[in-house]
Enzyme design. Structure first.
Site, PDB file in Angstrom:
ATOM      1  N   TYR A 130      14.238 -46.859   0.210  1.00  0.00           N
ATOM      2  CA  TYR A 130      13.380 -46.239   1.229  1.00  0.00           C
ATOM      3  C   TYR A 130      11.986 -45.972   0.672  1.00  0.00           C
ATOM      4  O   TYR A 130      10.971 -46.248   1.324  1.00  0.00           O
ATOM      5  CB  TYR A 130      14.011 -44.932   1.710  1.00  0.00           C
ATOM      6  CG  TYR A 130      13.270 -44.290   2.863  1.00  0.00           C
ATOM      7  CD1 TYR A 130      13.348 -44.826   4.140  1.00  0.00           C
ATOM      8  CD2 TYR A 130      12.499 -43.145   2.668  1.00  0.00           C
ATOM      9  CE1 TYR A 130      12.679 -44.244   5.210  1.00  0.00           C
ATOM     10  CE2 TYR A 130      11.824 -42.553   3.723  1.00  0.00           C
ATOM     11  CZ  TYR A 130      11.917 -43.099   4.987  1.00  0.00           C
ATOM     12  OH  TYR A 130      11.243 -42.518   6.035  1.00  0.00           O
ATOM     13  N   SER A 137       5.859 -41.840   4.693  1.00  0.00           N
ATOM     14  CA  SER A 137       6.631 -40.727   4.131  1.00  0.00           C
ATOM     15  C   SER A 137       6.047 -40.352   2.781  1.00  0.00           C
ATOM     16  O   SER A 137       5.611 -41.227   2.019  1.00  0.00           O
ATOM     17  CB  SER A 137       8.095 -41.136   3.958  1.00  0.00           C
ATOM     18  OG  SER A 137       8.794 -40.193   3.168  1.00  0.00           O
ATOM     19  N   ASN A 188       6.255 -46.544  14.283  1.00  0.00           N
ATOM     20  CA  ASN A 188       7.154 -45.441  13.952  1.00  0.00           C
ATOM     21  C   ASN A 188       8.558 -45.898  13.566  1.00  0.00           C
ATOM     22  O   ASN A 188       9.239 -45.220  12.800  1.00  0.00           O
ATOM     23  CB  ASN A 188       7.237 -44.480  15.152  1.00  0.00           C
ATOM     24  CG  ASN A 188       8.382 -43.511  15.034  1.00  0.00           C
ATOM     25  OD1 ASN A 188       8.349 -42.586  14.230  1.00  0.00           O
ATOM     26  ND2 ASN A 188       9.423 -43.733  15.826  1.00  0.00           N
ATOM     27  N   LYS A 198       8.333 -47.626   2.093  1.00  0.00           N
ATOM     28  CA  LYS A 198       7.209 -46.826   2.581  1.00  0.00           C
ATOM     29  C   LYS A 198       5.968 -47.015   1.707  1.00  0.00           C
ATOM     30  O   LYS A 198       4.841 -46.948   2.217  1.00  0.00           O
ATOM     31  CB  LYS A 198       7.605 -45.349   2.638  1.00  0.00           C
ATOM     32  CG  LYS A 198       8.606 -45.039   3.744  1.00  0.00           C
ATOM     33  CD  LYS A 198       8.060 -45.385   5.126  1.00  0.00           C
ATOM     34  CE  LYS A 198       8.981 -44.936   6.238  1.00  0.00           C
ATOM     35  NZ  LYS A 198       8.436 -45.206   7.599  1.00  0.00           N
ATOM     36  N   ASP A 252      12.415 -55.164  18.683  1.00  0.00           N
ATOM     37  CA  ASP A 252      13.133 -55.133  17.416  1.00  0.00           C
ATOM     38  C   ASP A 252      12.164 -55.602  16.343  1.00  0.00           C
ATOM     39  O   ASP A 252      11.694 -56.748  16.371  1.00  0.00           O
ATOM     40  CB  ASP A 252      14.353 -56.061  17.488  1.00  0.00           C
ATOM     41  CG  ASP A 252      15.221 -55.996  16.240  1.00  0.00           C
ATOM     42  OD1 ASP A 252      14.701 -55.712  15.144  1.00  0.00           O
ATOM     43  OD2 ASP A 252      16.433 -56.266  16.363  1.00  0.00           O
TER      44      ASP A 252
END
Length: 243
Positions: free
Chosen positions: A163, A140, A90, A167, A63
């Site tokens: 998000y 991303s 990942n 990233k 985790d």
């Protein structure tokens, strides 16, 4: 011949699972499949074993928000092999928390802080690799600041500050790791592209997302050193993005 030792976080589903599967199909890898849920990890393991892949695989409860699982993963791999050759960060989430503050906190913890902590913990084992050790952070294109400011970008109208920011932070973590650990350890940020997965309700074939097989094939090239001339950069399947 000794197998290449790889760790893939978030390896029980989506891009992570496909990457584990493609590496195992080569027969030259021993892959540790990191999974936040041990039950989901074991279910994924059974699926891989049913495919009769020639490589070997183990599940690790991992985790990214819990240091105890990170420490345990380091201990397991250290005692079993004494080194690590490939680390693929990942694991990622899109938070469904009710407030923006909570969304940012949850996504940063898994998508940026977790990979930074995990990388720091595994650097001693990566440095013991007799191969060409590498770290690949799955980023991303949504995290590119330059693309965010470009009105012609396909993602220009996509808001997603939580998000995107997580990233972007992962990209800086990548740059810092390359500056600190390279060239002994090769470090990359890699965007696999818009892919069918459980990351969010948007990642579907109907919305134009690619299959995991299409997205992961070019990622395997990075894992296997075919794009080492672009080390320390923000790559995608056919080139690179601006930071």
């Amino acid at each position: 011949m000794a197998k290449t030792i790889a760790l893939v976080t978030g390896g029980n589903s989506g891009i992570g699972f496909e990457l584990v599967s493609q590496l195992l199909s080569k027969g030259t890898y021993h892959v540790f499949m990191g999974s936040r849920s041990l039950s989901k990890g074991n279910a994924a393991l059974q699926q891989l074993q049913s495919q009769d892949v020639p490589g070997t695989v183990e599940v690790l409860e991992l985790d990214m928000t819990k240091d105890s699982t990170i420490d345990a993963a380091v201990k397991t791999i250290s005692e079993a092999h004494g080194h690590l050759d490939i680390l693929v960060n990942n694991a990622a989430i899109v938070s469904t928390a009710p407030s923006l503050r909570e969304q940012l906190q949850e996504e940063f913890d898994t998508n940026a802080t977790g990979p930074a902590v995990l990388t720091n913990a595994f650097i001693p084992l990566l440095r013991k690799s007799v191969l060409s050790p590498r770290i690949i952070n799955i980023s991303s294109g949504a995290g590119s600041i330059n693309r965010r400011l470009n009105p012609t970008s396909p993602l220009f109208k996509f808001p997603g500050v939580n998000y995107r920011a997580s990233k972007t932070a992962l990209n800086m973590i990548t740059a810092c790791a390359w500056a600190e650990y390279g060239p002994e350890v090769k470090v990359f940020a890699y965007d696999p592209g818009f892919t069918q997965s459980g990351l969010s309700g948007m990642n579907t074939k109907e919305n134009g997302a690619r299959s995991v097989g299409e997205s992961v094939g070019p990622l395997v090239d990075v894992v296997e050193g075919k794009r080492d001339g672009e080390v320390g950069r923000f790559l995608h399947n056919t080139g690179e993005y601006p930071w």
